[in-house]
Scaffold this motif. Structure first.
Motif, short mmCIF file in Angstrom:
data_model
loop_
_atom_site.label_atom_id
_atom_site.label_comp_id
_atom_site.label_asym_id
_atom_site.label_seq_id
_atom_site.Cartn_x
_atom_site.Cartn_y
_atom_site.Cartn_z
N THR A 122 2.91 -8.14 91.24
CA THR A 122 3.31 -7.78 92.60
C THR A 122 4.78 -8.10 92.83
N THR A 123 5.40 -7.29 93.67
CA THR A 123 6.71 -7.60 94.22
C THR A 123 6.64 -7.24 95.70
N GLU A 124 7.06 -8.16 96.57
CA GLU A 124 6.97 -7.93 98.01
C GLU A 124 8.35 -8.10 98.62
N THR A 125 8.66 -7.24 99.59
CA THR A 125 9.99 -7.27 100.19
C THR A 125 10.22 -8.52 101.03
N ASP A 126 9.13 -9.13 101.55
CA ASP A 126 9.30 -10.30 102.40
C ASP A 126 9.03 -11.61 101.65
N ASN A 127 8.97 -11.54 100.32
CA ASN A 127 8.70 -12.72 99.50
C ASN A 127 9.68 -12.73 98.34
N PRO A 128 10.38 -13.84 98.12
CA PRO A 128 11.35 -13.84 97.01
C PRO A 128 10.70 -13.82 95.63
N PHE A 129 9.41 -14.16 95.57
CA PHE A 129 8.77 -14.34 94.27
C PHE A 129 7.86 -13.16 93.90
N ALA A 130 7.96 -12.74 92.64
CA ALA A 130 7.01 -11.80 92.06
C ALA A 130 5.95 -12.59 91.30
N VAL A 131 4.84 -11.95 91.01
CA VAL A 131 3.78 -12.57 90.22
C VAL A 131 3.79 -11.95 88.83
N LEU A 132 3.91 -12.81 87.81
CA LEU A 132 3.95 -12.36 86.42
C LEU A 132 2.72 -12.83 85.67
N GLU A 133 2.17 -11.97 84.81
CA GLU A 133 1.13 -12.38 83.88
C GLU A 133 1.68 -12.27 82.46
N PHE A 134 1.74 -13.40 81.76
CA PHE A 134 2.26 -13.42 80.39
C PHE A 134 1.17 -13.04 79.41
N ASN A 135 1.59 -12.55 78.24
CA ASN A 135 0.62 -12.20 77.19
C ASN A 135 0.16 -13.43 76.41
N LEU A 136 0.84 -14.56 76.58
CA LEU A 136 0.47 -15.80 75.92
C LEU A 136 0.08 -16.84 76.97
N CYS A 137 -0.57 -17.90 76.53
CA CYS A 137 -0.91 -18.96 77.47
C CYS A 137 -0.79 -20.31 76.77
N CYS A 138 -0.88 -21.33 77.59
CA CYS A 138 -0.99 -22.72 77.12
C CYS A 138 0.19 -23.10 76.22
N SER A 139 -0.08 -23.77 75.12
CA SER A 139 1.01 -24.26 74.27
C SER A 139 1.81 -23.11 73.65
N GLU A 140 1.15 -21.98 73.36
CA GLU A 140 1.88 -20.84 72.78
C GLU A 140 2.92 -20.31 73.77
N LEU A 141 2.56 -20.26 75.06
CA LEU A 141 3.51 -19.80 76.08
C LEU A 141 4.67 -20.79 76.20
N TYR A 142 4.36 -22.09 76.27
CA TYR A 142 5.42 -23.08 76.40
C TYR A 142 6.32 -23.10 75.16
N ASP A 143 5.75 -22.87 73.99
CA ASP A 143 6.57 -22.81 72.77
C ASP A 143 7.64 -21.73 72.90
N GLN A 144 7.25 -20.58 73.41
CA GLN A 144 8.21 -19.48 73.58
C GLN A 144 9.23 -19.80 74.68
N ILE A 145 8.75 -20.36 75.79
CA ILE A 145 9.67 -20.71 76.89
C ILE A 145 10.73 -21.69 76.41
N TYR A 146 10.32 -22.70 75.64
CA TYR A 146 11.27 -23.69 75.16
C TYR A 146 12.24 -23.09 74.13
N GLN A 147 11.81 -22.07 73.41
CA GLN A 147 12.70 -21.45 72.43
C GLN A 147 13.76 -20.56 73.07
N ILE A 148 13.41 -19.86 74.15
CA ILE A 148 14.32 -18.84 74.68
C ILE A 148 14.94 -19.19 76.03
N GLY A 149 14.39 -20.19 76.73
CA GLY A 149 14.82 -20.46 78.09
C GLY A 149 16.02 -21.39 78.21
N GLN A 150 16.57 -21.43 79.41
CA GLN A 150 17.65 -22.34 79.78
C GLN A 150 17.22 -23.09 81.05
N PRO A 151 17.69 -24.33 81.22
CA PRO A 151 17.32 -25.05 82.44
C PRO A 151 17.97 -24.45 83.68
#
Length: 341
Positions: A122-151
């Protein structure tokens, strides 16, 4: 007097733009202003002397949530580059996120890496946040976030400091989008010295959400900010024992105050709990659990000042903050510390 009334001029040079370690200080050698809750009297020392202010039997409660690199770069299927800032984890796969793009819509897919994608619910004009569903979960998702993300970095931070600078030494469970910064000044040496003195160290977990939205058109009220927290049984028992024996419970950070007060029943007893809280604490709130607070220094008119006003009157708080400016204290997550007791 509310946080809106606790207004003051903060000179730009007092915004801490680098970690104390890069200023030649150990993290526990930052300055500490001590405020007496009753009369507002202030004294000034350094954080490593915290043990001088606590007694055997007191309980120090820390937030064990670990900061994740929540800023992700991805591409839409047409090749458009988008920046995604994770805001709140809703489940093992689903996050609310701030997407810095005016063109995304529900149904779009974002590719972050060959292994990680997310679909926009979802994306709503009156809400700054969208809702995302990732294809990975749990430790696999965090592994990817830590590899590609920035603080998440604020506008006064001019250098892209590494994620390690945004971690507390004791954090264990990943999930905070913005660093629970009140615990940053602790070193293992200081924690061990406190334990040797007889101070009980206990932990809760509250994963902080995204508060820095980068655009003045968005403003999220504190009561709209739902955050997940956990109070373990061991912590509940330690806190309850301290309350019954007349010892003090010292919360390290506003996140800990909110978790502890959310976990207390109408009689003030605290039990193990796991849930969500949007508790907004003000000068009118009667605190049931926390007797003292360790925190950083908060910007003018910040909602955090409302919470601090539950510990010490807004009038006295404003005077002490003006004194901290005179004393050249540094503000924000890489800055100096404040003990209210």
């Amino acid at each position: 007097m509310s946080a809106e009334a606790i207004s003051f001029f903060l000179p730009e040079e007092l915004n801490a733009s680098m970690p104390p370690e890069r200023r030649g200080l150990r993290r526990d050698y930052v300055k500490m202003m001590v405020i007496d809750r009753v009369n507002g009297h202030t004294s000034h020392t350094q954080f490593y002397q915290l043990d001088h202010f606590l007694k055997a039997g007191d309980v120090l409660v820390l937030n064990a949530s670990r900061t994740i690199p929540a800023v992700l770069q991805g591409q839409l299927e047409d090749g458009t580059v988008v920046e995604v800032r994770l805001a709140h984890r809703k489940s093992e796969r689903i996050w609310e996120a701030l997407i810095l793009s005016n063109t995304v819509k529900a149904g779009d897919k974002i590719m972050f890496s060959p292994l990680l994608t997310a679909s926009i619910f979802t994306t709503e004009t009156d809400n700054p946040f969208a809702v995302l569903e990732f294809n990975l979960c749990c430790s696999e998702l965090y592994d990817q976030i830590y590899q590609i993300g920035q603080p998440v970095r604020y506008e006064y931070i001019k250098t892209p400091w590494e994620l390690d600078y945004y971690q507390t030494v004791f954090a264990t469970s990943p999930g905070s989008v913005e660093m629970p910064s009140a615990g940053r000044a602790f070193s293992w040496e200081l924690l061990f010295r406190l334990q040797k003195k007889g101070v009980k160290i206990a932990y809760i977990q509250l994963h902080t959400g995204l508060s820095y939205l980068m655009d003045d058109k968005w403003h999220v009220e504190p009561r709209e900010n739902m955050e997940e927290y956990t109070i373990p049984e061991e912590t509940a028992q330690a806190v309850q024992k301290a309350k019954e024996s007349g010892n003090k419970v010292i919360a390290v950070g506003t996140t800990v105050v909110r978790a502890l007060e959310s976990g207390a029943d109408h009689e003030g007893r605290i039990r193990a709990a796991n849930g969500w809280t949007n508790l907004y604490i003000t000068a009118e709130t009667k605190l049931q659990v926390a007797d003292g607070l360790i925190t950083g220094l908060h910007e003018p008119e910040a909602s955090h000042l409302d919470l601090l006003s539950a510990f010490v009157s807004p009038e006295l708080l404003k005077v002490s903050y003006e004194e901290a400016i005179t004393q050249k204290y540094f503000w924000h997550e890489f800055g100096d510390m404040n003990l209210i007791l």
